[in-house]
Motif scaffolding. Structure first.
Motif, PDB file in Angstrom:
ATOM      1  N   GLU A 151      -4.506   1.442  10.507  1.00 58.07           N
ATOM      2  CA  GLU A 151      -3.244   2.681   9.994  1.00 58.07           C
ATOM      3  C   GLU A 151      -1.997   2.280   9.585  1.00 58.07           C
ATOM      4  O   GLU A 151      -1.768   2.444  11.181  1.00 58.07           O
ATOM      5  CB  GLU A 151      -3.813   3.905   9.544  1.00 58.07           C
ATOM      6  CG  GLU A 151      -5.238   4.550   9.528  1.00 58.07           C
ATOM      7  CD  GLU A 151      -5.565   4.170   8.179  1.00 58.07           C
ATOM      8  OE1 GLU A 151      -4.907   4.543   7.416  1.00 58.07           O
ATOM      9  OE2 GLU A 151      -6.513   3.981   8.025  1.00 58.07           O
ATOM     10  N   GLN A 152      -0.799   1.990   9.364  1.00 53.56           N
ATOM     11  CA  GLN A 152       0.117   1.803   9.322  1.00 53.56           C
ATOM     12  C   GLN A 152       1.429   2.834   8.000  1.00 53.56           C
ATOM     13  O   GLN A 152       0.400   3.085   7.230  1.00 53.56           O
ATOM     14  CB  GLN A 152       0.193   0.428   8.935  1.00 53.56           C
ATOM     15  CG  GLN A 152       0.011  -0.508  10.094  1.00 53.56           C
ATOM     16  CD  GLN A 152       0.680  -0.831  11.534  1.00 53.56           C
ATOM     17  OE1 GLN A 152       1.392  -0.367  11.578  1.00 53.56           O
ATOM     18  NE2 GLN A 152      -0.340  -1.154  12.565  1.00 53.56           N
ATOM     19  N   SER A 153       1.911   2.867   8.981  1.00 54.99           N
ATOM     20  CA  SER A 153       3.510   3.293   8.228  1.00 54.99           C
ATOM     21  C   SER A 153       4.754   4.010   7.990  1.00 54.99           C
ATOM     22  O   SER A 153       5.328   2.811   9.443  1.00 54.99           O
ATOM     23  CB  SER A 153       2.975   4.364   8.026  1.00 54.99           C
ATOM     24  OG  SER A 153       3.765   5.451   9.134  1.00 54.99           O
ATOM     25  N   TYR A 204      -2.417   2.172  -0.640  1.00 50.73           N
ATOM     26  CA  TYR A 204      -0.515   2.519  -0.434  1.00 50.73           C
ATOM     27  C   TYR A 204      -0.790   4.011  -1.097  1.00 50.73           C
ATOM     28  O   TYR A 204      -0.622   4.011  -1.823  1.00 50.73           O
ATOM     29  CB  TYR A 204       0.844   1.306  -0.521  1.00 50.73           C
ATOM     30  CG  TYR A 204       1.195   1.041  -1.429  1.00 50.73           C
ATOM     31  CD1 TYR A 204       1.435   2.064  -2.539  1.00 50.73           C
ATOM     32  CD2 TYR A 204       0.469  -0.016  -2.575  1.00 50.73           C
ATOM     33  CE1 TYR A 204       1.966   1.895  -3.775  1.00 50.73           C
ATOM     34  CE2 TYR A 204       0.769  -0.427  -3.247  1.00 50.73           C
ATOM     35  CZ  TYR A 204       1.260   0.479  -4.182  1.00 50.73           C
ATOM     36  OH  TYR A 204       1.467   0.269  -5.470  1.00 50.73           O
ATOM     37  N   ASP A 212      10.037  11.949   2.589  1.00 49.84           N
ATOM     38  CA  ASP A 212      10.161  11.419   4.194  1.00 49.84           C
ATOM     39  C   ASP A 212      10.744  12.735   4.403  1.00 49.84           C
ATOM     40  O   ASP A 212      12.285  13.244   3.568  1.00 49.84           O
ATOM     41  CB  ASP A 212      11.168  10.658   4.400  1.00 49.84           C
ATOM     42  CG  ASP A 212      10.860  10.869   6.013  1.00 49.84           C
ATOM     43  OD1 ASP A 212      10.269  10.856   7.018  1.00 49.84           O
ATOM     44  OD2 ASP A 212      11.646  10.626   6.541  1.00 49.84           O
ATOM     45  N   ARG A 232       8.100   7.736   2.830  1.00 51.80           N
ATOM     46  CA  ARG A 232       7.183   7.660   4.079  1.00 51.80           C
ATOM     47  C   ARG A 232       5.863   6.427   2.512  1.00 51.80           C
ATOM     48  O   ARG A 232       5.673   7.327   2.360  1.00 51.80           O
ATOM     49  CB  ARG A 232       6.764   8.209   4.583  1.00 51.80           C
ATOM     50  CG  ARG A 232       5.881   7.834   5.690  1.00 51.80           C
ATOM     51  CD  ARG A 232       5.002   9.099   6.754  1.00 51.80           C
ATOM     52  NE  ARG A 232       6.755   9.143   7.566  1.00 51.80           N
ATOM     53  CZ  ARG A 232       7.470   8.439   8.556  1.00 51.80           C
ATOM     54  NH1 ARG A 232       6.295   7.333   8.928  1.00 51.80           N
ATOM     55  NH2 ARG A 232       7.987   8.592   9.201  1.00 51.80           N
ATOM     56  N   LEU A 280       2.734   4.735   3.421  1.00 51.34           N
ATOM     57  CA  LEU A 280       1.374   5.431   4.216  1.00 51.34           C
ATOM     58  C   LEU A 280       0.167   4.127   3.414  1.00 51.34           C
ATOM     59  O   LEU A 280       0.138   3.656   2.349  1.00 51.34           O
ATOM     60  CB  LEU A 280       0.987   6.410   4.095  1.00 51.34           C
ATOM     61  CG  LEU A 280       1.713   7.652   4.402  1.00 51.34           C
ATOM     62  CD1 LEU A 280       1.102   9.179   3.944  1.00 51.34           C
ATOM     63  CD2 LEU A 280       2.452   8.114   5.927  1.00 51.34           C
ATOM     64  N   THR A 330       4.514  -5.090   8.702  1.00 52.14           N
ATOM     65  CA  THR A 330       4.782  -4.005   8.460  1.00 52.14           C
ATOM     66  C   THR A 330       6.201  -3.516   8.708  1.00 52.14           C
ATOM     67  O   THR A 330       7.248  -3.447   7.989  1.00 52.14           O
ATOM     68  CB  THR A 330       3.683  -2.840   9.469  1.00 52.14           C
ATOM     69  OG1 THR A 330       2.568  -3.286   8.418  1.00 52.14           O
ATOM     70  CG2 THR A 330       3.752  -1.955   8.342  1.00 52.14           C
TER      71      THR A 330
END
Length: 401
Positions: A215-217, A306, A311, A318, A320, A348
């Motif tokens: 998981e990245q953001s 995604y 945000d 943002r 996700l 990322t």
């Protein structure tokens, strides 16, 4: 690992296997087709018998890689087969099974006899079934069951088929099966780690279950609608992604290209394709990709999901991300999940910075993604460099205040 493509119970299968893997182990361990039983593992007892290019074969002594391009039918694939259905009923009626361990191989061999024997001669049946051993029944019930099916079919006017319909000589699994044009192309062109091609020569992109998911953001200072439109522009997105380049004509739903990556001592250039799915109603999307590097004999599947949300803190959007992948081949020996997770975080960060500049109409700032490969050390160093730059900028801003 070696990539093979074959048909198993009418399903097209592509998978990586060790060259030493036997077909029975591949079917049981990889495809969960446990109806194929292992007994002696020397090709003697017949418990592992299945159909390979429509001919009975011992799967315990057949290498899976030797079956590239072949047609495999296991006992599970004969569920709706007319002859096998009659044989199952006869085996039950004549008490032709006890523990049942030899029964799948018995049924496959018996089916072949029913197809090609013109009459129900007991001696010929015993000779024909001599390669299948049973430790329980004494064979009397088995022979009686096979005789009854042959007799019933001949009385109904169902004639025997000379050679069970096989017209070509050569070992089973040698590619003599009747493959479609697309399957023939796979058999002729697929090499280690290479995904199969479809009939129009495009790379096939199938759904899969990732082995590893991260998981990245990140946040970009632009409206969600603008970011969603940007994500629909594949060439623009590829220009911001480290190591990526496109080949051929891109459409909003699909494109092909390459991705260069370096993990440890190995440099790889994955050639493949991606499929894009988008949902404007909830500002989300999914990107599924496949790629092959011939040099490192590696094959990967990846999936990026995604979702864009406002945000709440600094404004903007943002992003996700849920990033999943499966990797086979030489690179898999180096690409441990922890290393890939760190690499993904660096990618990322680099992509977010370039995407933000692209959305602002600015050129790239000369980061790692300018026509460079994905180098973990370089990307991590680049990320640390930007973090330190932001840190000192913040300190100078605080001192000025």
């Amino acid at each position: 690992m070696t990539m093979i493509a074959l048909t198993v119970n009418t399903r097209d299968i592509s998978a990586d296997v060790e060259p030493r893997t036997h077909l029975a182990d591949f079917l049981r361990d990889k495809l969960n087709l446990t109806g194929t039983h292992l007994g002696c593992e020397h090709g003697v007892c017949g418990a592992c018998t299945l159909l390979l290019d429509d001919a009975p074969a011992r799967s315990c002594i057949t290498y899976a890689v030797a079956c590239h391009g072949a047609r495999v039918t296991t006992i599970e694939g004969l569920d709706d087969d007319e002859i096998t259905t009659e044989l199952r009923a006869a085996f039950a009626r004549e008490h032709a099974l006890q523990c049942g361990y030899c029964t799948p191989g018995m049924l496959v061999s018996a089916r072949d006899l029913v197809l090609r024997m013109p009459s129900a001669d007991e001696r010929d049946i015993r000779v024909g079934m001599s390669g299948n051993l049973c430790r329980c029944t004494g064979y009397v019930g088995i022979v009686r069951a096979i005789r009854s099916v042959i007799e019933a079919r001949r009385q109904r006017g169902v004639a025997s088929i000379v050679g069970a319909g096989r017209t070509l000589l050569g070992p089973v699994g040698s590619g003599h099966g009747n493959m479609s044009d697309s399957r023939a192309r796979v058999a002729a062109k697929t090499t280690v780690g290479q995904p199969p091609a479809t009939s129009d020569s495009a790379i096939s992109i199938e759904d899969f279950s990732p082995e590893h998911v991260f998981e990245q953001s990140f946040v970009v200072l632009h409206r969600p609608a603008d970011v969603f439109d940007f994500f629909g522009n594949i060439p623009a997105v590829a220009a911001c992604l480290p190591g990526a380049s496109l080949s051929g004509v891109s459409t909003p739903e699909r494109t092909e290209g390459t991705m260069q990556v370096r993990l440890g001592p190995i440099a790889a250039r994955f050639k493949g394709a991606i499929r894009v799915e988008r949902d404007p109603a909830i500002l989300s999307g999914r990107i599924v990709g496949v790629g092959t590097d011939q040099r490192s004999r590696s094959f990967t599947r990846s999936e990026i999901r995604y979702r864009l949300v406002p945000d709440e803190q600094g404004g903007g959007t943002r992003v996700l991300l849920s990033i999943g992948y499966s990797l086979r081949g030489m690179l898999a020996q180096f690409a441990r999940p922890g290393l890939v997770s760190n690499l993904t975080a660096a990618i990322t960060a680099d992509f977010a910075r370039n995407a933000d500049r692209a959305l602002s109409g600015l050129p790239s700032d000369g980061g790692a993604c300018d026509n460079a490969s994905l180098n973990f050390v370089a990307l991590l160093g680049n990320s640390m460099r930007h973090k330190l730059r932001r840190f000192f900028r913040g300190r100078r801003r605080g001192e000025n205040e």
